[in-house]
Write a protein that holds these residues in place. Structure first.
Motif, PDB file in Angstrom:
ATOM      1  N   ILE A  90       0.877  -1.164   0.000  1.00  0.00           N
ATOM      2  CA  ILE A  90       0.000   0.000   0.000  1.00  0.00           C
ATOM      3  C   ILE A  90       0.918   1.218   0.000  1.00  0.00           C
ATOM      4  N   THR A  91       0.963   1.907  -1.133  1.00  0.00           N
ATOM      5  CA  THR A  91       1.889   3.021  -1.259  1.00  0.00           C
ATOM      6  C   THR A  91       1.137   4.316  -1.531  1.00  0.00           C
ATOM      7  N   SER A  92       1.787   5.403  -1.211  1.00  0.00           N
ATOM      8  CA  SER A  92       1.224   6.725  -1.432  1.00  0.00           C
ATOM      9  C   SER A  92       1.599   7.210  -2.831  1.00  0.00           C
ATOM     10  N   PRO A  93       0.684   7.921  -3.507  1.00  0.00           N
ATOM     11  CA  PRO A  93       1.043   8.466  -4.813  1.00  0.00           C
ATOM     12  C   PRO A  93       2.092   9.572  -4.699  1.00  0.00           C
ATOM     13  N   ASN A  94       2.254  10.136  -3.489  1.00  0.00           N
ATOM     14  CA  ASN A  94       3.248  11.191  -3.258  1.00  0.00           C
ATOM     15  C   ASN A  94       4.204  10.772  -2.145  1.00  0.00           C
ATOM     16  N   PRO A  95       5.157   9.877  -2.466  1.00  0.00           N
ATOM     17  CA  PRO A  95       6.059   9.403  -1.412  1.00  0.00           C
ATOM     18  C   PRO A  95       6.876  10.546  -0.818  1.00  0.00           C
ATOM     19  N   GLN A  96       7.083  10.476   0.485  1.00  0.00           N
ATOM     20  CA  GLN A  96       7.881  11.479   1.187  1.00  0.00           C
ATOM     21  C   GLN A  96       8.999  10.747   1.904  1.00  0.00           C
ATOM     22  N   SER A  97      10.223  11.194   1.710  1.00  0.00           N
ATOM     23  CA  SER A  97      11.384  10.450   2.179  1.00  0.00           C
ATOM     24  C   SER A  97      11.486  10.345   3.694  1.00  0.00           C
ATOM     25  N   ASP A  98      10.902  11.283   4.444  1.00  0.00           N
ATOM     26  CA  ASP A  98      11.057  11.213   5.894  1.00  0.00           C
ATOM     27  C   ASP A  98       9.858  10.576   6.599  1.00  0.00           C
ATOM     28  N   ARG A  99       8.990   9.923   5.846  1.00  0.00           N
ATOM     29  CA  ARG A  99       7.844   9.239   6.446  1.00  0.00           C
ATOM     30  C   ARG A  99       8.217   7.794   6.762  1.00  0.00           C
ATOM     31  N   PHE A 100       7.503   7.205   7.702  1.00  0.00           N
ATOM     32  CA  PHE A 100       7.764   5.821   8.070  1.00  0.00           C
ATOM     33  C   PHE A 100       7.148   4.863   7.060  1.00  0.00           C
ATOM     34  N   GLN A 101       7.722   3.680   7.004  1.00  0.00           N
ATOM     35  CA  GLN A 101       7.130   2.572   6.263  1.00  0.00           C
ATOM     36  C   GLN A 101       7.000   1.417   7.248  1.00  0.00           C
ATOM     37  N   TYR A 102       5.874   0.719   7.182  1.00  0.00           N
ATOM     38  CA  TYR A 102       5.592  -0.375   8.101  1.00  0.00           C
ATOM     39  C   TYR A 102       5.462  -1.680   7.331  1.00  0.00           C
ATOM     40  N   LYS A 103       6.010  -2.733   7.911  1.00  0.00           N
ATOM     41  CA  LYS A 103       5.869  -4.066   7.336  1.00  0.00           C
ATOM     42  C   LYS A 103       5.351  -4.982   8.439  1.00  0.00           C
ATOM     43  N   LEU A 104       4.190  -5.576   8.196  1.00  0.00           N
ATOM     44  CA  LEU A 104       3.575  -6.473   9.167  1.00  0.00           C
ATOM     45  C   LEU A 104       3.419  -7.847   8.543  1.00  0.00           C
ATOM     46  N   THR A 105       3.807  -8.860   9.264  1.00  0.00           N
ATOM     47  CA  THR A 105       3.545 -10.236   8.851  1.00  0.00           C
ATOM     48  C   THR A 105       2.731 -10.886   9.961  1.00  0.00           C
ATOM     49  N   VAL A 106       1.519 -11.315   9.613  1.00  0.00           N
ATOM     50  CA  VAL A 106       0.628 -11.937  10.589  1.00  0.00           C
ATOM     51  C   VAL A 106       0.539 -13.417  10.275  1.00  0.00           C
ATOM     52  N   GLU A 107       0.725 -14.237  11.313  1.00  0.00           N
ATOM     53  CA  GLU A 107       0.559 -15.689  11.200  1.00  0.00           C
ATOM     54  C   GLU A 107      -0.553 -16.084  12.164  1.00  0.00           C
ATOM     55  N   ASP A 108      -1.576 -16.753  11.639  1.00  0.00           N
ATOM     56  CA  ASP A 108      -2.694 -17.155  12.480  1.00  0.00           C
ATOM     57  C   ASP A 108      -3.364 -18.388  11.887  1.00  0.00           C
ATOM     58  N   ASN A 109      -3.488 -19.429  12.686  1.00  0.00           N
ATOM     59  CA  ASN A 109      -4.154 -20.670  12.263  1.00  0.00           C
ATOM     60  C   ASN A 109      -3.661 -21.183  10.913  1.00  0.00           C
ATOM     61  N   GLY A 110      -2.349 -21.192  10.723  1.00  0.00           N
ATOM     62  CA  GLY A 110      -1.771 -21.721   9.494  1.00  0.00           C
ATOM     63  C   GLY A 110      -1.793 -20.757   8.321  1.00  0.00           C
ATOM     64  N   LYS A 111      -2.383 -19.575   8.485  1.00  0.00           N
ATOM     65  CA  LYS A 111      -2.379 -18.569   7.425  1.00  0.00           C
ATOM     66  C   LYS A 111      -1.285 -17.550   7.723  1.00  0.00           C
ATOM     67  N   GLN A 112      -0.719 -16.994   6.664  1.00  0.00           N
ATOM     68  CA  GLN A 112       0.283 -15.944   6.825  1.00  0.00           C
ATOM     69  C   GLN A 112       0.049 -14.887   5.761  1.00  0.00           C
ATOM     70  N   HIS A 113       0.181 -13.628   6.151  1.00  0.00           N
ATOM     71  CA  HIS A 113       0.009 -12.544   5.197  1.00  0.00           C
ATOM     72  C   HIS A 113       0.926 -11.395   5.591  1.00  0.00           C
ATOM     73  N   THR A 114       1.617 -10.834   4.610  1.00  0.00           N
ATOM     74  CA  THR A 114       2.507  -9.706   4.845  1.00  0.00           C
ATOM     75  C   THR A 114       1.969  -8.488   4.116  1.00  0.00           C
ATOM     76  N   VAL A 115       1.962  -7.364   4.818  1.00  0.00           N
ATOM     77  CA  VAL A 115       1.533  -6.096   4.243  1.00  0.00           C
ATOM     78  C   VAL A 115       2.635  -5.072   4.491  1.00  0.00           C
ATOM     79  N   THR A 116       3.025  -4.358   3.446  1.00  0.00           N
ATOM     80  CA  THR A 116       3.964  -3.254   3.567  1.00  0.00           C
ATOM     81  C   THR A 116       3.205  -1.990   3.200  1.00  0.00           C
ATOM     82  N   VAL A 117       3.200  -1.022   4.103  1.00  0.00           N
ATOM     83  CA  VAL A 117       2.397   0.183   3.896  1.00  0.00           C
ATOM     84  C   VAL A 117       3.206   1.423   4.267  1.00  0.00           C
ATOM     85  N   SER A 118       3.101   2.464   3.440  1.00  0.00           N
ATOM     86  CA  SER A 118       3.761   3.713   3.775  1.00  0.00           C
ATOM     87  C   SER A 118       2.859   4.502   4.714  1.00  0.00           C
ATOM     88  N   GLU A 119       3.470   5.261   5.596  1.00  0.00           N
ATOM     89  CA  GLU A 119       2.716   6.043   6.582  1.00  0.00           C
ATOM     90  C   GLU A 119       1.720   6.978   5.901  1.00  0.00           C
TER      91      GLU A 119
END
Length: 102
Positions: A49-78
């Motif tokens: 999930i990215t912003s159309p106007n990236p800003q270099s000093d903003r945070f980026q988050y990466k979450l990987t959730v594992e639950d009941n045998g499922k796994q999903h990773t999301v990378t999102v800019s602040e």
């Protein structure tokens, strides 16, 4: 449920990583975390999930959730953070205070 959380970027460019497992949380936190994941509809979010106007000093988050045998990773800019995901990000940020690695 286990969540690996990484925050990168920001003004100082410091990376912060933390892993949270409901098996090791207090009863209250172990109940709260899955609710935040459900509200965020995390397993339905795109991997990027990215912003159309990236800003270099903003945070980026990466979450990987594992639950009941499922796994999903999301990378999102602040700048593009969906409102439904914000409470989970804030919870993980607060949980990871003082526990940075990197």
């Amino acid at each position: 449920m286990r969540i690996s959380f990484e925050r990168t970027g920001g003004f100082a460019g410091i990376s912060k990583k933390t892993t949270v497992d409901t098996a090791t949380l207090s009863a209250q936190e172990a109940k709260e975390l899955p609710q935040l994941v459900e509200v965020a509809d995390l397993f339905q979010l795109p991997e990027q999930i990215t912003s159309p106007n990236p800003q270099s000093d903003r945070f980026q988050y990466k979450l990987t959730v594992e639950d009941n045998g499922k796994q999903h990773t999301v990378t999102v800019s602040e700048a593009a953070l969906p409102g439904t995901l914000r409470p989970l990000i804030e919870w993980l940020n607060n949980r990871g205070q003082g526990k940075s690695e990197g």
